[in-house]
Design a protein around this motif. Structure first.
Motif, mmCIF file in Angstrom:
data_model
loop_
_atom_site.group_PDB
_atom_site.id
_atom_site.type_symbol
_atom_site.label_atom_id
_atom_site.label_comp_id
_atom_site.label_asym_id
_atom_site.label_seq_id
_atom_site.Cartn_x
_atom_site.Cartn_y
_atom_site.Cartn_z
ATOM 1 N N ASP A 206 90.130 60.469 24.488
ATOM 2 C CA ASP A 206 89.955 61.290 25.684
ATOM 3 C C ASP A 206 90.592 62.661 25.497
ATOM 4 O O ASP A 206 90.001 63.677 25.873
ATOM 5 C CB ASP A 206 90.531 60.595 26.912
ATOM 6 C CG ASP A 206 89.699 59.405 27.357
ATOM 7 O OD1 ASP A 206 88.551 59.259 26.907
ATOM 8 O OD2 ASP A 206 90.225 58.602 28.158
ATOM 9 N N TYR B 252 87.090 64.396 24.895
ATOM 10 C CA TYR B 252 86.450 64.398 26.206
ATOM 11 C C TYR B 252 87.077 65.330 27.239
ATOM 12 O O TYR B 252 86.853 65.173 28.425
ATOM 13 C CB TYR B 252 86.333 62.968 26.735
ATOM 14 C CG TYR B 252 85.446 62.145 25.832
ATOM 15 C CD1 TYR B 252 84.094 62.440 25.714
ATOM 16 C CD2 TYR B 252 85.958 61.113 25.059
ATOM 17 C CE1 TYR B 252 83.273 61.725 24.862
ATOM 18 C CE2 TYR B 252 85.140 60.391 24.207
ATOM 19 C CZ TYR B 252 83.802 60.697 24.111
ATOM 20 O OH TYR B 252 82.997 59.994 23.270
ATOM 21 N N GLU C 178 82.582 65.831 28.609
ATOM 22 C CA GLU C 178 82.911 65.105 29.832
ATOM 23 C C GLU C 178 81.632 64.562 30.468
ATOM 24 O O GLU C 178 81.613 63.449 30.990
ATOM 25 C CB GLU C 178 83.674 66.001 30.803
ATOM 26 C CG GLU C 178 83.838 65.431 32.195
ATOM 27 C CD GLU C 178 84.513 64.069 32.297
ATOM 28 O OE1 GLU C 178 84.226 63.345 33.273
ATOM 29 O OE2 GLU C 178 85.317 63.705 31.424
ATOM 30 N N ALA D 136 80.757 61.529 28.517
ATOM 31 C CA ALA D 136 81.679 60.439 28.854
ATOM 32 C C ALA D 136 81.303 59.810 30.186
ATOM 33 O O ALA D 136 81.284 58.581 30.316
ATOM 34 C CB ALA D 136 83.119 60.950 28.891
#
Length: 134
Positions: A27, A31, A37, A40
């Protein structure tokens, strides 16, 4: 951004599969970008929130399906992640190596060789992350 119930379910499944520390690492490294994002959000809802939580197969079986699929299609980056999932859900290194070796006659030596190199690297990384106490 507030998670939808399905995304929240998917985020929890993703953390379960890869381990919280590794999920946090990904993350933070990948991300945080607005483009990633979006990826994700979509994968956490559809792949982890829907596919991985379906009834009918246990997580251990689902992880092996992913290892076999990645090996057969030469998806090296995904294989690294799915080997981690499989180890986290009960497959031993020896069992995963044997499953990959079994594919030699079906998908060919080059794909199996590449998969074994990925497995070797992933196993070493996981051992380094969680050393066995002496």
């Amino acid at each position: 951004m507030t998670d939808s119930p399905l995304r929240a379910k998917g985020r929890a499944m993703r953390r379960n599969l890869m381990g919280a520390a590794y999920a946090d690492k990904l993350d933070q490294q990948i991300y945080t970008d607005p483009i990633m994002e979006k990826f994700a959000e979509l994968t956490q809802e559809t792949v982890f929130g829907s596919l991985w939580t379906r009834p009918g197969l246990d997580l251990k079986t689902r992880t092996l399906i992913c290892v076999v699929s990645d090996t057969a299609t030469g998806r090296t980056p995904e294989l690294k992640l799915h080997i981690r999932f499989a180890r986290n859900h009960g497959w031993s290194e020896d069992e995963l190596v044997e499953a990959i070796l079994h594919l030699l006659g079906y998908v060919g030596a080059p794909l199996v060789r590449e998969a074994l190199l990925v497995a070797k690297e992933t196993f070493a990384e996981m051992r380094a992350e969680n050393p066995v106490p002496s």
